[in-house]
Design a protein around this motif. Structure first.
Motif, mmCIF file in Angstrom:
data_model
loop_
_atom_site.group_PDB
_atom_site.id
_atom_site.type_symbol
_atom_site.label_atom_id
_atom_site.label_comp_id
_atom_site.label_asym_id
_atom_site.label_seq_id
_atom_site.Cartn_x
_atom_site.Cartn_y
_atom_site.Cartn_z
ATOM 1 N N ASN A 1 0.012 8.827 55.741
ATOM 2 C CA ASN A 1 0.044 9.753 54.605
ATOM 3 C C ASN A 1 -1.400 10.007 54.164
ATOM 4 O OD1 ASN A 1 -0.723 7.775 52.441
ATOM 5 N ND2 ASN A 1 1.186 6.826 53.100
ATOM 6 N N ALA A 2 -1.577 10.976 53.284
ATOM 7 C CA ALA A 2 -2.936 11.349 52.873
ATOM 8 C C ALA A 2 -3.557 10.321 51.923
ATOM 9 C CB ALA A 2 -2.915 12.717 52.196
ATOM 10 N N THR A 3 -2.733 9.607 51.183
ATOM 11 C CA THR A 3 -3.287 8.638 50.235
ATOM 12 C C THR A 3 -4.015 7.525 50.981
ATOM 13 O OG1 THR A 3 -1.507 9.193 48.724
ATOM 14 C CG2 THR A 3 -2.722 7.172 48.257
ATOM 15 N N ILE A 4 -3.355 6.962 52.007
ATOM 16 C CA ILE A 4 -4.006 5.934 52.835
ATOM 17 C C ILE A 4 -5.228 6.536 53.535
ATOM 18 C CG2 ILE A 4 -3.710 4.446 54.875
ATOM 19 C CD1 ILE A 4 -2.086 3.269 52.821
ATOM 20 N N LEU B 1 -6.265 15.701 55.052
ATOM 21 C CA LEU B 1 -5.083 16.569 54.965
ATOM 22 C C LEU B 1 -3.842 15.757 54.612
ATOM 23 C CD1 LEU B 1 -5.686 18.529 58.268
ATOM 24 C CD2 LEU B 1 -5.499 19.624 56.018
ATOM 25 N N SER B 2 -2.878 16.408 53.959
ATOM 26 C CA SER B 2 -1.565 15.784 53.745
ATOM 27 C C SER B 2 -0.506 16.560 54.512
ATOM 28 C CB SER B 2 -1.188 15.783 52.265
ATOM 29 O OG SER B 2 0.173 15.359 52.122
ATOM 30 N N PHE B 3 0.359 15.803 55.175
ATOM 31 C CA PHE B 3 1.510 16.408 55.851
ATOM 32 C C PHE B 3 2.804 15.953 55.174
ATOM 33 C CE2 PHE B 3 -1.302 15.747 59.863
ATOM 34 C CZ PHE B 3 -2.096 16.837 59.519
ATOM 35 N N SER C 1 -5.810 17.551 39.654
ATOM 36 C CA SER C 1 -5.325 17.282 41.009
ATOM 37 C C SER C 1 -4.129 16.353 40.904
ATOM 38 C CB SER C 1 -6.420 16.628 41.846
ATOM 39 O OG SER C 1 -5.974 16.350 43.165
ATOM 40 N N PHE C 2 -3.542 16.073 42.061
ATOM 41 C CA PHE C 2 -2.505 15.044 42.131
ATOM 42 C C PHE C 2 -3.183 13.687 41.980
ATOM 43 C CE2 PHE C 2 0.390 12.344 44.755
ATOM 44 C CZ PHE C 2 1.497 12.458 43.926
ATOM 45 N N VAL C 3 -2.470 12.765 41.368
ATOM 46 C CA VAL C 3 -3.094 11.501 40.955
ATOM 47 C C VAL C 3 -3.673 10.688 42.121
ATOM 48 C CG1 VAL C 3 -0.957 10.115 40.997
ATOM 49 C CG2 VAL C 3 -2.743 9.605 39.312
ATOM 50 N N TYR D 1 -13.776 15.755 51.117
ATOM 51 C CA TYR D 1 -12.853 16.739 50.550
ATOM 52 C C TYR D 1 -11.426 16.226 50.613
ATOM 53 C CZ TYR D 1 -16.330 20.375 50.039
ATOM 54 O OH TYR D 1 -17.414 21.099 49.622
ATOM 55 N N ASP D 2 -10.752 16.267 49.466
ATOM 56 C CA ASP D 2 -9.304 16.112 49.471
ATOM 57 C C ASP D 2 -8.761 17.503 49.813
ATOM 58 O OD1 ASP D 2 -6.615 16.080 48.905
ATOM 59 O OD2 ASP D 2 -6.799 14.750 47.167
ATOM 60 N N ALA D 3 -8.416 17.651 51.091
ATOM 61 C CA ALA D 3 -7.947 18.952 51.597
ATOM 62 C C ALA D 3 -6.435 18.915 51.803
ATOM 63 C CB ALA D 3 -8.675 19.292 52.895
ATOM 64 N N ALA D 4 -5.758 18.121 50.952
ATOM 65 C CA ALA D 4 -4.301 17.945 51.091
ATOM 66 C C ALA D 4 -3.567 19.278 51.103
ATOM 67 C CB ALA D 4 -3.768 17.064 49.962
ATOM 68 N N HIS D 5 -4.117 20.286 50.392
ATOM 69 C CA HIS D 5 -3.432 21.583 50.286
ATOM 70 C C HIS D 5 -3.964 22.610 51.281
ATOM 71 C CE1 HIS D 5 -2.891 20.708 45.665
ATOM 72 N NE2 HIS D 5 -2.345 19.787 46.437
ATOM 73 N N ALA D 6 -4.957 22.245 52.074
ATOM 74 C CA ALA D 6 -5.763 23.273 52.759
ATOM 75 C C ALA D 6 -5.462 23.403 54.248
ATOM 76 C CB ALA D 6 -7.245 22.997 52.534
ATOM 77 N N THR E 1 6.458 18.180 51.189
ATOM 78 C CA THR E 1 6.320 19.379 50.355
ATOM 79 C C THR E 1 5.189 20.302 50.810
ATOM 80 O OG1 THR E 1 4.850 18.124 48.923
ATOM 81 C CG2 THR E 1 7.165 18.221 48.274
ATOM 82 N N LYS E 2 4.458 19.891 51.833
ATOM 83 C CA LYS E 2 3.272 20.658 52.206
ATOM 84 C C LYS E 2 3.605 21.773 53.215
ATOM 85 C CE LYS E 2 0.369 18.231 49.696
ATOM 86 N NZ LYS E 2 1.270 17.502 48.811
ATOM 87 N N VAL E 3 2.647 22.674 53.387
ATOM 88 C CA VAL E 3 2.820 23.831 54.277
ATOM 89 C C VAL E 3 3.177 23.388 55.700
ATOM 90 C CG1 VAL E 3 1.465 25.653 55.413
ATOM 91 C CG2 VAL E 3 1.352 25.371 52.930
HETATM 92 C C1 LIG Z 1 -4.332 17.014 46.129
HETATM 93 C C2 LIG Z 1 -3.506 15.920 46.749
HETATM 94 N N1 LIG Z 1 -4.124 14.821 47.213
HETATM 95 C C3 LIG Z 1 -3.428 13.824 47.786
HETATM 96 C C4 LIG Z 1 -2.066 13.875 47.915
HETATM 97 C C5 LIG Z 1 -1.347 12.720 48.511
HETATM 98 O O1 LIG Z 1 -0.763 13.062 49.719
HETATM 99 P P1 LIG Z 1 0.322 12.112 50.403
HETATM 100 O O2 LIG Z 1 1.598 12.343 49.665
HETATM 101 O O3 LIG Z 1 0.381 12.597 51.818
HETATM 102 O O4 LIG Z 1 -0.140 10.704 50.298
HETATM 103 C C6 LIG Z 1 -1.376 15.012 47.443
HETATM 104 C C7 LIG Z 1 0.079 15.207 47.512
HETATM 105 O O5 LIG Z 1 0.949 14.665 47.951
HETATM 106 C C8 LIG Z 1 -2.103 16.052 46.838
HETATM 107 O O6 LIG Z 1 -1.490 17.138 46.351
#
Ligand SMILES: Cc1ncc(COP(=O)(O)O)c(C=O)c1O
Length: 386
Positions: free
Chosen positions: A61-64, A180-182, A85-87, A156-161, A185-187
């Motif tokens: 996941n993108a958080t890790i 990136l986040s996959f 942003s997202f937490v 860059y937090d490119a989770a949305h990009a 809910t993402k694209v």
């Molecule tokens: C800006 C942003 N950063 C990080 C995350 C975390 O991504 P993930 O759920 O893949 O851990 C998200 C959303 O989920 C997000 O919107």
């Protein structure tokens, strides 16, 4: 009046199930479930090609991935980031024992304002973590200039990009690393998943060690790594999703265009301008409900819910208002006026590829009607003069 099935802000995109079966059969017959198996390797290569980047490391996941990106560059001290942003953006800093320093956003783009970044630099600052909010590019050139001037890293937090191109090249090529986040809910989703884009093979290799406990071979551990690996199931799904993502983004583009037509001219309602020099993936459709709209943002949010439309207040509350952040000096509301205003006004309307034209029309009609003064009186029947 209320629709039988609520219309949510998004609906995860899935390929036809029968197309996924051959991938599952392959996993079942090989019994390779994870640890950089064949689908994992194929997806890394396919994503490099699709996104136009050289090196990518898949994650669970993108958080890790954000936590690992900071580890890989050995970031310490203070990092300047956005409260809008997202937490997970700021959480990744706390997980590394780093102090987040919040800087305000540009009210036009809702991305970090480079002038505010520069003003927030101290001798302890080691990096900047901007977010390409809603997939709209940050001012990458100004940010790089600041990073060069002050010898800072940029993650860059490119989770949305996903897939966003700027001036004909991948937005993900900017900064030292992009994440990136996959998420579902993402694209582009792999149920759960994420990735780090690296500029060179050495950095990728180090990140690959970090996401696998620090192992470099069977008996050697070189770093305090974590388990951030993507499984074969997720990677296989990603390979299949990649075949459909172009059509999905095109459908999102049509919906975005339709919303803009239908909502143009509603008093007090602002839509974010598209970036002039970049493509968009249309992952979100935020509107800002200003003081001259006939209802408050929260009234509109409730009004839509009452009519079966579940819009979301991304991003409210600000990260800087959560208990683990609000004591920081940079979390002071006076430091973040543009972010505060955006958080109090934003509403993300439903947008997803399977959304029907009549649903787009219905949401837009509801918003437009709510914006008329008559609706304001109707929405507040409980206020009775003494
Ligand atoms: C800006 C942003 N950063 C990080 C995350 C975390 O991504 P993930 O759920 O893949 O851990 C998200 C959303 O989920 C997000 O919107």
């Amino acid at each position: 009046m209320t629709a039988a099935k609520p219309l949510y802000v998004t609906q995860p995109e899935l390929p036809p199930l029968e197309e996924f079966m051959p991938y599952l059969e392959q996993i079942w017959s090989s019994r390779v479930l994870t640890n950089g198996g064949p689908f994992h390797q194929q997806l890394e290569a396919a994503l490099c090609e699709h996104l136009g980047v050289k090196h990518i490391s898949l994650f669970a996941n993108a958080t890790i991935a954000l936590v690992t990106a900071l580890q890989s560059l050995r970031i310490t001290g203070e990092v300047i980031t956005t409260p809008y942003s997202f937490v997970a953006t700021a959480h990744s800093l706390l997980w590394n024992g780093i102090k987040p320093v919040f800087a305000d956003v540009d009210p036009d783009t809702l991305n970090l304002d480079p002038r505010r970044i520069e003003a927030a630099i101290t001798p302890q600052t080691t990096a900047i973590m901007p977010v390409h909010c809603y997939g709209r590019p940050c001012d990458v050139q100004a940010i790089q200039r600041i990073a060069d001037d002050y010898n800072l890293k940029v993650i860059y937090d490119a989770a949305h990009a996903f897939g966003v191109q700027r001036q004909g090249e991948s937005l993900l090529a900017h900064g030292d690393l992009s994440v990136l986040s996959f998420h579902a809910t993402k694209v582009f989703n792999t149920f759960e998943g994420g990735a780090i884009v690296s500029p060179d093979a050495r950095t990728k290799q180090h990140i690959d060690h970090l996401k696998n406990f620090g192992f470099v071979n069977e008996t050697t551990v070189v770093a305090t790594g974590i388990n951030g690996k993507m499984s074969e199931f997720n990677a296989a799904l990603g390979l299949l999703q990649l075949k459909h993502v172009g059509a999905a983004i095109e459908r999102r583009r049509v919906i975005d265009h339709r919303y803009r037509e239908l909502l143009r001219g509603v008093p007090g309602l602002r839509m974010l301008e598209r970036a002039p020099d970049a493509t968009a993936n249309h992952g979100y459709f935020p509107v800002l409900v200003g003081p001259t709209f006939a209802m408050s943002r929260d009234e509109l949010y409730q009004h839509l819910r009452d009519h079966g439309v579940v819009a979301r207040r991304y991003f409210y509350p600000l990260i800087s208002d959560f208990p683990m952040y609000r004591g920081l000096p940079s979390a002071n509301p006076a430091n973040l006026p543009a972010a505060r205003e955006a958080a109090s006004q934003v509403l993300c309307l439903p947008i997803f590829p399977a959304m029907q034209d009549e649903d787009v029309q219905r949401v837009a009609d509801l918003v437009r009607a709510a914006g008329t003064p008559q609706q304001r009186r109707a929405a507040r029947p409980t206020v009775v003069a003494p």
